[in-house]
Design a protein around this motif. Structure first.
Motif, PDB file in Angstrom:
ATOM      1  N   GLY A 189     -29.715 -18.904 -34.010  1.00  0.00           N
ATOM      2  CA  GLY A 189     -29.159 -19.869 -33.072  1.00  0.00           C
ATOM      3  C   GLY A 189     -30.115 -21.010 -32.808  1.00  0.00           C
ATOM      4  O   GLY A 189     -31.150 -21.162 -33.480  1.00  0.00           O
ATOM      5  N   THR A 228     -26.068 -18.596 -29.740  1.00  0.00           N
ATOM      6  CA  THR A 228     -27.149 -17.788 -30.299  1.00  0.00           C
ATOM      7  C   THR A 228     -26.714 -16.324 -30.286  1.00  0.00           C
ATOM      8  O   THR A 228     -26.343 -15.783 -29.250  1.00  0.00           O
ATOM      9  N   ALA A 232     -29.300 -14.321 -25.779  1.00  0.00           N
ATOM     10  CA  ALA A 232     -28.404 -14.335 -26.935  1.00  0.00           C
ATOM     11  C   ALA A 232     -27.143 -13.555 -26.592  1.00  0.00           C
ATOM     12  O   ALA A 232     -27.005 -13.004 -25.496  1.00  0.00           O
TER      13      ALA A 232
END
Length: 387
Positions: A151, A138, A169
């Motif tokens: 993601g 992600t 992320a």
């Protein structure tokens, strides 16, 4: 060294135990099987201040630590109400925000987390990364309007109950060009964020989801902390509280199962008018399970004490050991209780088999027993890294 709780902690334990028993396991199971949430219990626990015991007082919390939150988790579980979102929202999200969020983020979110009117869930696990967060795919990219996230996440608890999800992320470090972790507060109704419920063989009022992030746009202040440098410490800040409170929930579940089985075996009479608990083949397995649960509770207390003292490295070792011990003890206790009750143990009425799925999952999540053994082998025994 003392094993005694403070008077305030004793009062908290008694009060939470009373609350949990007013609702009980039948309430928990009814909600789960109806596809509903434990909304009433959560709201009352919030009004009474139990959800915010570890949140600083200036944001509406009780000013305590993970020791107090572990008490809440354990006692509700010991009453047959193991609430997973206690781990996700007060333990992980609130701790991360309190320690690494901006002042504006703390003011915006912590009061609601403290009184139960707000829930924030946590999204780190991905289908292809497993336990290796270094392989997270992600990605968050900065643009003129903020951040764009893309993601997938899996096994994300309670998204349908929460207003925000704390998404882990990876972002590009402009100085090195390498990807580094960052956390983002993403509204659960954000455009591009979709979810798919996972069907689980667990009796629980809290659901698991796949999350899909397709060009999810969030403003610049959705980034947790003052800068990207907050990402890695913020991520690790949530891991020890997670392990400690998961362990506390497991220990409470083990206590609940042993109590149910002990009550049954002390009164159930089959052969010659004596209770079945007089037979060592019944009582010894229960006693063994009780010993394992009590040992796990001691490690939980040690881990929480170390964490609240700011001794993060030592708390990491103790927290992982506590999670391992409690996961094993809870699974043993519930299985032993089912066996002791015989056929009755498999009925919904007696309320122990309903916990089999949850305690089995507790040996896998949020970190598997094998990864904990890897951790202990490397960091305690000095062995070379095996993975």
């Amino acid at each position: 060294m003392t094993f005694d709780l403070t008077p305030e902690q004793d009062q908290l334990r008694d009060a939470v135990r009373a609350l949990g028993r007013r609702y009980g396991h039948s309430y928990f199971v009814e909600k789960a099987k109806a596809g509903e949430h434990t909304t009433e219990l959560w709201a009352e626990a919030g009004r009474l201040g139990y959800l915010g015991v570890n949140i600083p007082t200036e944001y509406g919390g009780g000013g305590g630590g993970i020791t107090e939150l572990a008490i809440v988790c354990e006692e509700l579980a010991a009453a047959g109400c193991p609430l997973l979102l206690l781990v996700v929202s007060p333990a992980i999200a609130a701790t991360v925000l309190a320690r690494h969020g901006t002042e504006e983020q703390r003011k915006r979110h912590l009061p609601g987390l403290a009184d139960g009117t707000q829930k924030i869930v946590f999204a780190i696990t991905e289908p292809d990364a497993g336990s290796n967060f270094h392989r997270l795919s992600t990605v968050a990219r900065r643009d003129a309007d903020g951040w764009l996230l893309n993601g997938r996440k899996c096994y994300i608890s309670g998204v349908d109950e929460a207003g925000h999800v704390l998404v882990v992320a990876r972002t590009e470090d402009s100085s090195t060009g390498k990807l580094k972790p960052a956390l983002f507060l993403v509204p659960t109704d954000a455009a591009g964020l979709t979810r798919s419920k996972l069907d689980m063989e667990i009796v629980s009022p809290e659901n698991q989801f796949l999350l899909f992030l397709d060009d999810v746009r969030v403003p610049a202040d959705a980034l947790l902390g003052e800068s990207l440098d907050a990402g890695l410490p913020a991520l690790f800040a949530g891991l020890n509280p997670e392990r400690i409170t998961v362990a506390a929930m497991g220990a409470g579940t083990g206590r609940y199962a042993i109590e149910r089985a002990s009550d049954y075996t002390a009164t159930r009479k089959v052969w010659g008018g004596r209770s079945i608990g007089t037979h060592q083949g019944v009582s010894h397995p229960l006693a063994h399970a009780a010993v394992q649960v009590e040992l796990a509770r001691l490690m939980i207390q040690k881990a929480a004490t170390l964490y609240d003292a700011g001794r993060d490295l030592e708390a990491g070792v103790a927290g992982n050991m506590a999670k391992y011990a409690a996961g094993e003890a809870a699974a043993l206790a519930v299985d032993t209780a089912v066996q002791a009750l015989g056929g009755a143990g498999m009925t919904t009425e007696y309320g122990v088999a309903t916990l089999l799925g949850a305690v089995r999952a507790g040996r896998i999540a949020p970190v598997s027993r094998e990864m904990i053994l890897n951790f202990v082998a490397q960091h305690v025994l000095g062995q070379d890294k095996s993975y």
